[in-house]
Structures are given as structure tokens and as C-alpha cells.
Design a protein around this motif. Structure first.
Motif, PDB file in Angstrom:
ATOM      1  N   ARG A 141       9.953  -1.486  14.375  1.00  0.00           N
ATOM      2  CA  ARG A 141       9.697  -0.397  15.326  1.00  0.00           C
ATOM      3  C   ARG A 141       8.256  -0.424  15.827  1.00  0.00           C
ATOM      4  NH1 ARG A 141      12.796   4.759  12.596  1.00  0.00           N
ATOM      5  NH2 ARG A 141      14.889   3.883  12.811  1.00  0.00           N
ATOM      6  N   ILE A 142       7.314  -0.613  14.914  1.00  0.00           N
ATOM      7  CA  ILE A 142       5.897  -0.666  15.302  1.00  0.00           C
ATOM      8  C   ILE A 142       5.649  -1.849  16.236  1.00  0.00           C
ATOM      9  CG2 ILE A 142       3.563  -1.104  14.423  1.00  0.00           C
ATOM     10  CD1 ILE A 142       4.385   0.450  11.887  1.00  0.00           C
ATOM     11  N   THR A 143       6.275  -2.977  15.943  1.00  0.00           N
ATOM     12  CA  THR A 143       6.064  -4.188  16.737  1.00  0.00           C
ATOM     13  C   THR A 143       6.528  -3.994  18.173  1.00  0.00           C
ATOM     14  OG1 THR A 143       6.260  -5.572  14.774  1.00  0.00           O
ATOM     15  CG2 THR A 143       6.576  -6.655  16.898  1.00  0.00           C
ATOM     16  N   TRP A 144       7.633  -3.311  18.393  1.00  0.00           N
ATOM     17  CA  TRP A 144       8.097  -3.071  19.762  1.00  0.00           C
ATOM     18  C   TRP A 144       7.087  -2.256  20.553  1.00  0.00           C
ATOM     19  CZ3 TRP A 144      11.081  -6.074  22.122  1.00  0.00           C
ATOM     20  CH2 TRP A 144      12.133  -6.720  21.472  1.00  0.00           C
ATOM     21  N   PHE A 145       6.460  -1.262  19.905  1.00  0.00           N
ATOM     22  CA  PHE A 145       5.433  -0.481  20.589  1.00  0.00           C
ATOM     23  C   PHE A 145       4.199  -1.333  20.881  1.00  0.00           C
ATOM     24  CE2 PHE A 145       7.804   3.130  18.770  1.00  0.00           C
ATOM     25  CZ  PHE A 145       7.984   3.864  19.943  1.00  0.00           C
ATOM     26  N   VAL A 146       3.829  -2.181  19.946  1.00  0.00           N
ATOM     27  CA  VAL A 146       2.666  -3.052  20.143  1.00  0.00           C
ATOM     28  C   VAL A 146       2.931  -4.059  21.268  1.00  0.00           C
ATOM     29  CG1 VAL A 146       1.264  -4.859  19.064  1.00  0.00           C
ATOM     30  CG2 VAL A 146       1.799  -2.785  17.810  1.00  0.00           C
ATOM     31  N   VAL A 147       4.114  -4.652  21.295  1.00  0.00           N
ATOM     32  CA  VAL A 147       4.457  -5.612  22.353  1.00  0.00           C
ATOM     33  C   VAL A 147       4.466  -4.914  23.706  1.00  0.00           C
ATOM     34  CG1 VAL A 147       6.320  -7.054  23.276  1.00  0.00           C
ATOM     35  CG2 VAL A 147       5.711  -7.217  20.869  1.00  0.00           C
ATOM     36  N   GLY A 148       5.062  -3.737  23.775  1.00  0.00           N
ATOM     37  CA  GLY A 148       5.076  -2.989  25.032  1.00  0.00           C
ATOM     38  C   GLY A 148       3.676  -2.635  25.497  1.00  0.00           C
ATOM     39  N   GLY A 149       2.850  -2.156  24.591  1.00  0.00           N
ATOM     40  CA  GLY A 149       1.468  -1.820  24.934  1.00  0.00           C
ATOM     41  C   GLY A 149       0.662  -3.037  25.351  1.00  0.00           C
ATOM     42  N   LYS A 161       0.805  -1.223   0.000  1.00  0.00           N
ATOM     43  CA  LYS A 161       0.000   0.000   0.000  1.00  0.00           C
ATOM     44  C   LYS A 161       0.841   1.277   0.000  1.00  0.00           C
ATOM     45  CE  LYS A 161      -3.998  -2.050   0.281  1.00  0.00           C
ATOM     46  NZ  LYS A 161      -4.978  -1.988  -0.765  1.00  0.00           N
ATOM     47  N   PHE A 162       1.991   1.237   0.668  1.00  0.00           N
ATOM     48  CA  PHE A 162       2.803   2.445   0.792  1.00  0.00           C
ATOM     49  C   PHE A 162       4.039   2.430  -0.094  1.00  0.00           C
ATOM     50  CE2 PHE A 162       0.407   2.184   4.756  1.00  0.00           C
ATOM     51  CZ  PHE A 162      -0.193   3.426   4.754  1.00  0.00           C
ATOM     52  N   ASN A 163       4.202   1.378  -0.883  1.00  0.00           N
ATOM     53  CA  ASN A 163       5.294   1.240  -1.849  1.00  0.00           C
ATOM     54  C   ASN A 163       6.666   1.457  -1.221  1.00  0.00           C
ATOM     55  OD1 ASN A 163       3.501   0.720  -3.973  1.00  0.00           O
ATOM     56  ND2 ASN A 163       3.170   2.913  -4.284  1.00  0.00           N
ATOM     57  N   LEU A 164       6.888   0.881  -0.038  1.00  0.00           N
ATOM     58  CA  LEU A 164       8.195   0.949   0.600  1.00  0.00           C
ATOM     59  C   LEU A 164       9.049  -0.216   0.122  1.00  0.00           C
ATOM     60  CD1 LEU A 164       7.181   1.756   4.289  1.00  0.00           C
ATOM     61  CD2 LEU A 164       7.968   3.344   2.546  1.00  0.00           C
ATOM     62  N   THR A 165      10.352  -0.046   0.204  1.00  0.00           N
ATOM     63  CA  THR A 165      11.236  -1.160  -0.130  1.00  0.00           C
ATOM     64  C   THR A 165      11.144  -2.205   0.979  1.00  0.00           C
ATOM     65  OG1 THR A 165      13.139  -0.203   0.995  1.00  0.00           O
ATOM     66  CG2 THR A 165      12.821   0.395  -1.328  1.00  0.00           C
ATOM     67  N   SER A 166      11.700  -3.359   0.705  1.00  0.00           N
ATOM     68  CA  SER A 166      11.646  -4.441   1.683  1.00  0.00           C
ATOM     69  C   SER A 166      12.380  -4.043   2.967  1.00  0.00           C
ATOM     70  CB  SER A 166      12.271  -5.695   1.082  1.00  0.00           C
ATOM     71  OG  SER A 166      12.240  -6.750   2.004  1.00  0.00           O
ATOM     72  N   GLN A 167      13.534  -3.398   2.831  1.00  0.00           N
ATOM     73  CA  GLN A 167      14.309  -2.998   4.008  1.00  0.00           C
ATOM     74  C   GLN A 167      13.591  -1.903   4.810  1.00  0.00           C
ATOM     75  OE1 GLN A 167      16.985  -4.504   5.215  1.00  0.00           O
ATOM     76  NE2 GLN A 167      16.866  -3.126   6.966  1.00  0.00           N
ATOM     77  N   GLN A 168      12.998  -0.926   4.129  1.00  0.00           N
ATOM     78  CA  GLN A 168      12.255   0.128   4.825  1.00  0.00           C
ATOM     79  C   GLN A 168      11.046  -0.462   5.556  1.00  0.00           C
ATOM     80  OE1 GLN A 168      11.363   2.564   1.442  1.00  0.00           O
ATOM     81  NE2 GLN A 168      12.870   4.138   2.016  1.00  0.00           N
ATOM     82  N   SER A 169      10.355  -1.352   4.882  1.00  0.00           N
ATOM     83  CA  SER A 169       9.192  -1.983   5.486  1.00  0.00           C
ATOM     84  C   SER A 169       9.580  -2.813   6.701  1.00  0.00           C
ATOM     85  CB  SER A 169       8.485  -2.855   4.454  1.00  0.00           C
ATOM     86  OG  SER A 169       7.361  -3.472   5.013  1.00  0.00           O
ATOM     87  N   LEU A 170      10.676  -3.533   6.604  1.00  0.00           N
ATOM     88  CA  LEU A 170      11.141  -4.356   7.710  1.00  0.00           C
ATOM     89  C   LEU A 170      11.522  -3.497   8.914  1.00  0.00           C
ATOM     90  CD1 LEU A 170      11.732  -7.325   8.410  1.00  0.00           C
ATOM     91  CD2 LEU A 170      14.075  -6.917   7.666  1.00  0.00           C
ATOM     92  N   THR A 171      12.233  -2.394   8.672  1.00  0.00           N
ATOM     93  CA  THR A 171      12.636  -1.502   9.759  1.00  0.00           C
ATOM     94  C   THR A 171      11.433  -0.880  10.443  1.00  0.00           C
ATOM     95  OG1 THR A 171      14.689  -0.986   8.575  1.00  0.00           O
ATOM     96  CG2 THR A 171      14.019   0.536  10.318  1.00  0.00           C
ATOM     97  N   LEU A 172      10.484  -0.388   9.665  1.00  0.00           N
ATOM     98  CA  LEU A 172       9.295   0.236  10.237  1.00  0.00           C
ATOM     99  C   LEU A 172       8.417  -0.776  10.968  1.00  0.00           C
ATOM    100  CD1 LEU A 172       7.825   2.887  10.550  1.00  0.00           C
ATOM    101  CD2 LEU A 172       6.699   2.475   8.375  1.00  0.00           C
TER     102      LEU A 172
END
Length: 81
Positions: free
Chosen positions: A65-73, A51-62
Motif C-alpha cells: 500500500r505504501i509503495t503505490w502511494f510512493v510510486v504515484g507521488g 521495528k513494529f513487530n508485524l507478521t510477514s503478511q501484515q508487513s507485506l500488505t502495508l
């Protein structure tokens, strides 16, 4: 209504299995948390690529980061609840 449903009592086992080497039980609660987070990780990764046309590396990094916030929450929310 209470009298008609009084016969229904469901008490599932708390543990799925025990890890043999560690002698540590794996509970349904923990298993379903890990399963939900894993599926959410994969879906988020795919959405960021398609949907956001990010590269594989950009998508993996983002996604990481999102997953750490979700796990913490999730951990904080589970403790508070």
C-alpha cells in the motif's frame, strides 16, 4: 572561477541499453527510479517486521500500500518537476 572550470564538460549517454525484442531503450533516469523504489520497498518491509513487530503478511500488505502511494507521488512529482 567560470574560466577555470570551462574545460570540464560532461555529457553522459541517455540510454543504458536497448531491449532487443522490443527495440525499446532503457534510460538511466528510469533505471535509477526503479532501483530506488525496489531498495525502498525492501527496506520498508524489513523495518515493518523488525521495528513494529508485524507478521510477514501484515508487513507485506502495508508495504504494498505504501509503495503505490510512493510510486504515484514519484510519477506526479517527476512530471511536475
Amino acid at each position: 572561477l567560470v574560466m577555470t572550470l570551462a574545460w570540464f564538460y560532461w555529457d553522459p549517454p541517455l540510454n543504458i541499453f536497448t531491449v532487443p525484442i522490443l527495440d525499446r531503450p532503457v534510460t538511466w533516469y528510469g533505471f535509477l527510479f526503479v532501483l530506488g523504489l525496489s531498495i525502498g520497498y525492501y527496506i520498508t518491509y524489513r523495518i515493518l517486521i523488525k521495528k513494529f513487530n508485524l507478521t510477514s503478511q501484515q508487513s507485506l500488505t502495508l508495504t504494498d500500500r505504501i509503495t503505490w502511494f510512493v510510486v504515484g507521488g514519484t510519477l506526479i512529482g517527476a512530471r511536475l518537476g
